[in-house]
Design an enzyme around this catalytic site. Structure first.
Site, PDB file in Angstrom:
ATOM      1  CG  ASN A   9       5.708 111.688  38.722  1.00 17.55           C
ATOM      2  OD1 ASN A   9       5.139 110.625  38.912  1.00 17.55           O
ATOM      3  ND2 ASN A   9       5.137 112.695  38.090  1.00 17.55           N
ATOM      4  CB  ALA A  11       3.588 108.899  36.424  1.00 19.69           C
ATOM      5  CB  CYS A  12       8.400 111.071  35.206  1.00 23.90           C
ATOM      6  SG  CYS A  12       9.748 111.838  34.286  1.00 23.90           S
ATOM      7  N   GLY A  13       9.131 108.652  32.871  1.00 20.19           N
ATOM      8  CA  GLY A  13      10.192 107.780  32.378  1.00 20.19           C
ATOM      9  C   GLY A  13      11.579 108.266  32.746  1.00 20.19           C
ATOM     10  NE  ARG A  16       8.867 104.255  34.373  1.00 20.51           N
ATOM     11  CZ  ARG A  16       8.048 105.011  33.648  1.00 20.51           C
ATOM     12  NH1 ARG A  16       7.180 105.814  34.252  1.00 20.51           N
ATOM     13  NH2 ARG A  16       8.071 104.959  32.331  1.00 20.51           N
TER      14      ARG A  16
END
Length: 136
Positions: A9, A11-13, A16
């Site tokens: 995802n 949007a997830c640190g 990433r």
């Protein structure tokens, strides 16, 4: 080339950072944006089994869908939780990484090193500045 799949995802640190760590090691994984392309029921069950997780252990509890689906009831069976995850993939915790060495929920991203097919030869700096030190 080493085969690695990450259920990601952007949007997830943590997701990433895990993807960046895999690439830092020199591997380009298969990236599955699981919110747009959720796993099938069979695949989700295989991932859970490989991680030795119950569905509840993989369940995200900090999203509105957790309460709106009534998942705060501790008495729910595994099938009910899995069906909710399939209907609302945001309920699946991430990132999940699959390698020939195993399957892990990579929270924190360093967990990936336990199943990486290649060693971390150079330190890796996460988005927040924390450093994952290369294993000597």
């Amino acid at each position: 080339m080493k085969n690695i799949t990450i259920y990601h995802n952007p949007a997830c640190g943590s997701s990433r950072n895990t993807l960046a760590l895999i690439r830092h090691i020199g591997i380009e994984p298969q990236v599955i944006h699981y919110l747009e392309n959720p796993p099938s029921e069979a695949t989700l069950r295989e991932l859970l089994s490989a991680m030795r997780f119950t569905p509840r252990q993989l369940l995200r509890t900090n999203v509105p869908e957790f309460l709106s689906c009534g998942l705060d009831n501790e008495g729910l069976d595994d099938d009910t939780i899995i069906n909710a995850m399939l209907t609302h993939p945001i309920l699946i915790n991430r990132p999940i990484v699959v390698t020939n060495n195993g399957v892990r929920l990579c929270r924190p991203p360093e967990v990936f090193l336990d199943i990486s097919p290649m060693p971390l030869l150079r330190d890796f700096v996460k988005e927040n500045g924390d450093v994952i030190v290369a294993r000597k």
